[in-house]
Scaffold this motif. Structure first.
Motif, mmCIF file in Angstrom:
data_model
loop_
_atom_site.group_PDB
_atom_site.id
_atom_site.type_symbol
_atom_site.label_atom_id
_atom_site.label_comp_id
_atom_site.label_asym_id
_atom_site.label_seq_id
_atom_site.Cartn_x
_atom_site.Cartn_y
_atom_site.Cartn_z
ATOM 1 N N LEU A 1 0.825 -1.216 0.000
ATOM 2 C CA LEU A 1 0.000 0.000 0.000
ATOM 3 C C LEU A 1 0.857 1.263 0.000
ATOM 4 N N PHE A 2 1.925 1.267 0.801
ATOM 5 C CA PHE A 2 2.748 2.479 0.874
ATOM 6 C C PHE A 2 3.344 2.800 -0.496
ATOM 7 N N GLY A 3 4.001 1.807 -1.086
ATOM 8 C CA GLY A 3 4.646 2.020 -2.384
ATOM 9 C C GLY A 3 3.623 2.358 -3.462
ATOM 10 N N LEU B 1 9.649 -1.721 -8.084
ATOM 11 C CA LEU B 1 10.305 -3.035 -8.023
ATOM 12 C C LEU B 1 9.650 -3.860 -6.936
ATOM 13 N N GLU B 2 9.353 -5.098 -7.224
ATOM 14 C CA GLU B 2 8.694 -5.951 -6.226
ATOM 15 C C GLU B 2 9.389 -7.306 -6.178
ATOM 16 N N LYS B 3 9.780 -7.666 -4.973
ATOM 17 C CA LYS B 3 10.510 -8.915 -4.746
ATOM 18 C C LYS B 3 9.630 -10.143 -4.980
ATOM 19 N N ALA C 1 -6.137 -12.001 7.320
ATOM 20 C CA ALA C 1 -7.422 -11.346 7.053
ATOM 21 C C ALA C 1 -7.278 -9.837 7.161
ATOM 22 N N HIS C 2 -7.800 -9.102 6.185
ATOM 23 C CA HIS C 2 -7.717 -7.641 6.197
ATOM 24 C C HIS C 2 -9.097 -7.009 6.095
ATOM 25 N N ILE C 3 -9.412 -6.176 7.056
ATOM 26 C CA ILE C 3 -10.679 -5.436 7.051
ATOM 27 C C ILE C 3 -10.333 -3.959 7.094
ATOM 28 N N PHE C 4 -10.842 -3.217 6.153
ATOM 29 C CA PHE C 4 -10.545 -1.785 6.121
ATOM 30 C C PHE C 4 -11.479 -1.067 7.076
ATOM 31 N N TYR D 1 3.800 -1.119 13.428
ATOM 32 C CA TYR D 1 2.530 -1.670 12.982
ATOM 33 C C TYR D 1 1.652 -0.531 12.481
ATOM 34 N N TYR D 2 1.232 -0.633 11.241
ATOM 35 C CA TYR D 2 0.333 0.350 10.647
ATOM 36 C C TYR D 2 -0.937 -0.353 10.213
ATOM 37 N N ASP D 3 -2.118 0.179 10.511
ATOM 38 C CA ASP D 3 -3.319 -0.273 9.822
ATOM 39 C C ASP D 3 -3.290 0.313 8.414
ATOM 40 N N MET D 4 -4.153 -0.227 7.552
ATOM 41 C CA MET D 4 -4.107 0.215 6.153
ATOM 42 C C MET D 4 -4.370 1.717 6.001
ATOM 43 N N HIS D 5 -5.388 2.224 6.722
ATOM 44 C CA HIS D 5 -5.690 3.654 6.539
ATOM 45 C C HIS D 5 -4.520 4.518 7.025
ATOM 46 N N GLY E 1 6.590 3.012 5.244
ATOM 47 C CA GLY E 1 5.786 1.784 5.335
ATOM 48 C C GLY E 1 6.155 0.974 6.558
ATOM 49 N N ARG E 2 5.421 -0.106 6.762
ATOM 50 C CA ARG E 2 5.509 -0.858 8.025
ATOM 51 C C ARG E 2 6.874 -1.503 8.257
ATOM 52 N N LEU E 3 7.576 -1.898 7.190
ATOM 53 C CA LEU E 3 8.848 -2.616 7.361
ATOM 54 C C LEU E 3 10.015 -1.643 7.534
ATOM 55 N N GLY F 1 1.815 -6.379 -1.725
ATOM 56 C CA GLY F 1 2.381 -6.606 -0.388
ATOM 57 C C GLY F 1 1.467 -7.500 0.417
ATOM 58 N N ASN F 2 1.292 -7.179 1.691
ATOM 59 C CA ASN F 2 0.530 -8.063 2.576
ATOM 60 C C ASN F 2 -0.979 -7.964 2.411
ATOM 61 N N ILE F 3 -1.466 -7.002 1.632
ATOM 62 C CA ILE F 3 -2.924 -6.971 1.455
ATOM 63 C C ILE F 3 -3.344 -7.764 0.209
ATOM 64 N N VAL G 1 11.857 -8.994 -8.416
ATOM 65 C CA VAL G 1 13.128 -8.256 -8.404
ATOM 66 C C VAL G 1 13.452 -7.833 -6.976
ATOM 67 N N ASP G 2 14.595 -8.284 -6.487
ATOM 68 C CA ASP G 2 15.045 -7.859 -5.164
ATOM 69 C C ASP G 2 16.002 -6.683 -5.350
ATOM 70 N N TYR G 3 15.520 -5.518 -4.974
ATOM 71 C CA TYR G 3 16.293 -4.282 -5.132
ATOM 72 C C TYR G 3 17.659 -4.390 -4.469
HETATM 73 P P1 FAD Z 1 3.897 -4.368 2.764
HETATM 74 O O1 FAD Z 1 2.496 -4.684 2.403
HETATM 75 O O2 FAD Z 1 4.642 -5.369 3.534
HETATM 76 O O3 FAD Z 1 4.677 -4.024 1.412
HETATM 77 C C1 FAD Z 1 6.081 -4.021 1.313
HETATM 78 C C2 FAD Z 1 6.444 -4.612 -0.037
HETATM 79 O O4 FAD Z 1 7.831 -4.440 -0.272
HETATM 80 C C3 FAD Z 1 6.182 -6.117 -0.117
HETATM 81 O O5 FAD Z 1 5.417 -6.401 -1.260
HETATM 82 C C4 FAD Z 1 7.578 -6.718 -0.214
HETATM 83 O O6 FAD Z 1 7.622 -7.917 -0.976
HETATM 84 C C5 FAD Z 1 8.341 -5.601 -0.905
HETATM 85 N N1 FAD Z 1 9.792 -5.651 -0.678
HETATM 86 C C6 FAD Z 1 10.440 -5.771 0.502
HETATM 87 N N2 FAD Z 1 11.785 -5.791 0.317
HETATM 88 C C7 FAD Z 1 11.981 -5.668 -1.013
HETATM 89 C C8 FAD Z 1 13.153 -5.640 -1.838
HETATM 90 N N3 FAD Z 1 14.387 -5.727 -1.312
HETATM 91 N N4 FAD Z 1 13.002 -5.514 -3.185
HETATM 92 C C9 FAD Z 1 11.771 -5.433 -3.732
HETATM 93 N N5 FAD Z 1 10.628 -5.461 -3.005
HETATM 94 C C10 FAD Z 1 10.741 -5.576 -1.665
HETATM 95 N N6 FAD Z 1 -4.617 -3.400 8.508
HETATM 96 C C11 FAD Z 1 -5.910 -3.006 8.554
HETATM 97 O O7 FAD Z 1 -6.206 -1.823 8.345
HETATM 98 N N7 FAD Z 1 -6.918 -3.917 8.773
HETATM 99 C C12 FAD Z 1 -6.663 -5.234 8.987
HETATM 100 O O8 FAD Z 1 -7.592 -6.032 9.190
HETATM 101 C C13 FAD Z 1 -5.308 -5.670 8.985
HETATM 102 N N8 FAD Z 1 -4.995 -6.962 9.189
HETATM 103 C C14 FAD Z 1 -3.690 -7.345 9.230
HETATM 104 C C15 FAD Z 1 -3.403 -8.688 9.489
HETATM 105 C C16 FAD Z 1 -2.079 -9.096 9.570
HETATM 106 C C17 FAD Z 1 -1.770 -10.532 9.844
HETATM 107 C C18 FAD Z 1 -1.033 -8.148 9.410
HETATM 108 C C19 FAD Z 1 0.397 -8.558 9.559
HETATM 109 C C20 FAD Z 1 -1.318 -6.826 9.109
HETATM 110 C C21 FAD Z 1 -2.644 -6.404 9.019
HETATM 111 N N9 FAD Z 1 -2.970 -5.089 8.694
HETATM 112 C C22 FAD Z 1 -4.286 -4.695 8.728
HETATM 113 C C23 FAD Z 1 -1.921 -4.104 8.346
HETATM 114 C C24 FAD Z 1 -1.610 -4.028 6.819
HETATM 115 O O9 FAD Z 1 -1.208 -5.298 6.369
HETATM 116 C C25 FAD Z 1 -0.506 -2.987 6.569
HETATM 117 O O10 FAD Z 1 -0.958 -1.713 6.970
HETATM 118 C C26 FAD Z 1 -0.045 -2.837 5.112
HETATM 119 O O11 FAD Z 1 0.077 -4.069 4.477
HETATM 120 C C27 FAD Z 1 1.284 -2.118 5.063
HETATM 121 O O12 FAD Z 1 1.693 -1.872 3.745
HETATM 122 P P2 FAD Z 1 3.234 -1.592 3.404
HETATM 123 O O13 FAD Z 1 3.283 -1.144 1.997
HETATM 124 O O14 FAD Z 1 3.840 -0.739 4.438
HETATM 125 O O15 FAD Z 1 3.957 -3.006 3.597
#
Ligand code: FAD
Length: 365
Positions: free
Chosen positions: A12-14, A31-33, A56-59, A346-350, A339-341, A39-41, A212-214
């Protein structure tokens, strides 16, 4: 330079950054690995059912701007999260509300329920809770603790509640209405057709390279653009030279079942210790479809080890100290970490959408 921005990660962030920057006329490479976007959604279509592959993801949000923003890409349904708990075959509504109290004790009015809880909490009268068990009993009493909190929490943390600190549950929401809606936010739902569609809409017209792993070719990609947005793990960016940032992980066991409806609800928690998973998700209830089959996922919390998916950051003192050291290193890089990583948060989607929009606004200043 070939691109204005290289964005690492299509979560979502990217994806929000890619959409907003493309709108400004910038040339973007994502670029996406993984072998897919989102990502996680990410949701995967399994014979017509949208399966939430990484949990499970609920907005849900109170932020009208963000709700309108996501609805401008895809239509959301009116899904309301009303999880159930199964304790030794008995079913209870969650979060703790008048339905739960009726199921536990047969109480019918708020007054009766309040009196019952007060009587149960007396056990801890005057004593300062010294661990999670005592804290829970002081807040909601022994019955709710034993049936609905103890086993679930011990599975989640992999530790006995007596060995967990009290502060983990500062508050336990108790409702004296017959309301099973888990969230209290004004807006709630799930995208019709799945979350992947939301990301596809955001990335429309954007160049995306999958698998692709950056980090494997950082120098080459840095030469492709003036600006880098990195959304991967912060410690990995620095080759973990200061050590691992730790996470809690999850394992998912997903099955396709030859029946229309397995459990009648999207989420059922299993709150007894003897059942090893914490909950079963039945995906079709998030985004209802008529099919003769169904897909269910058992969720098993696990300790994170090298190679596992990092799910929940462990924001304890040791990890936060390490994170701050990495953040210091990050300051000397000409890279935006988000973004979360990358933020080890811990970030919710919004919230992650709001954070991405703020990041892009700052770029404009
Ligand atoms: P990510 O979705 O993790 O995206 C990061 C991306 O970067 C990934 O696709 C990864 O593959 C890629 N990447 C990493 N390293 C590299 C690299 N070296 N090269 C290329 N690509 C790379 N939020 C809600 O609002 N409601 C919910 O119900 C909810 N449920 C959840 C349940 C679980 C189990 C979890 C863990 C989280 C939940 N969330 C929920 C939070 C939600 O998942 C996050 O807010 C959201 O996914 C964060 O997006 P992001 O882009 O920061 O991270």
């Amino acid at each position: 330079m070939k691109y204005d921005y290289v964005i690492v990660g299509s979560g979502l962030f990217g994806s929000v950054c890619a959409y907003e920057l493309t709108k400004q006329g910038k040339k973007i490479l994502v670029l996406e690995k993984r072998s897919h976007i989102g990502g996680n959604i990410f949701t995967e279509n399994v014979d017509g059912i949208q399966v939430h592959k990484y949990g499970a993801h609920i907005f849900h949000t109170n932020d009208k701007y963000i709700w309108d923003y996501v609805n401008s890409f895809v239509e959301f349904n009116r899904f309301t999260n009303s999880p159930m708990a199964n304790y030794e075959g008995e079913l209870y509504n969650l979060p703790f509300n008048m339905n739960t109290f009726y199921q536990l004790w047969g109480t019918k009015t708020p007054e009766e329920a309040k009196a019952k809880i007060a009587e149960q909490c007396k056990e801890m009268d005057g004593k300062e809770p010294s661990n999670l068990e005592e804290q829970a009993i002081s807040l909601v009493g022994r019955d709710i603790y034993e049936k609905l909190i103890k086993g679930y929490t011990e599975k989640q943390w992999g530790r006995d509640c007596k060995d967990l600190p009290a502060f983990i549950i500062r508050r336990l929401p108790v409702r004296f209405t017959y309301d099973n809606n888990y969230f209290t936010d004004r807006y709630q739902g799930v995208p019709i057709g799945g979350y992947t569609k939301l990301i596809e809409e955001m990335l429309k017209g954007v160049e995306v390279r999958l698998n692709v792993d950056y980090l494997k070719d950082k120098d080459m990609y840095q030469n492709l653009a003036d600006n880098i947005i990195y959304t991967g793990p912060l410690d990995e960016y620095f080759d973990k030279k200061l050590g691992n940032l730790e996470y809690r992980s999850l394992e998912f066991k997903t099955k396709v079942l030859p029946q229309e409806n397995f459990q009648g609800n999207a989420v059922i928690n299993y709150t007894e210790q003897d059942i090893p998973f914490t909950r079963i998700i039945e995906h079709k209830h998030f985004d209802p479809v008529t099919t003769k089959h169904t897909v269910v996922t058992e969720e098993y919390p696990s300790e994170w080890k090298e190679g596992d998916e990092p799910y929940y950051p462990i924001n304890d003192d040791v990890n936060m100290k390490l994170f701050k050291q990495y953040r210091e290193l990050a300051k000397s890089e000409n890279v935006i970490f988000g973004g979360r990583l990358a933020e080890y948060k811990y970030y919710d989607m919004h919230q992650v959408i709001r954070s991405a929009l703020n990041t892009i606004n700052k770029e404009d200043e």
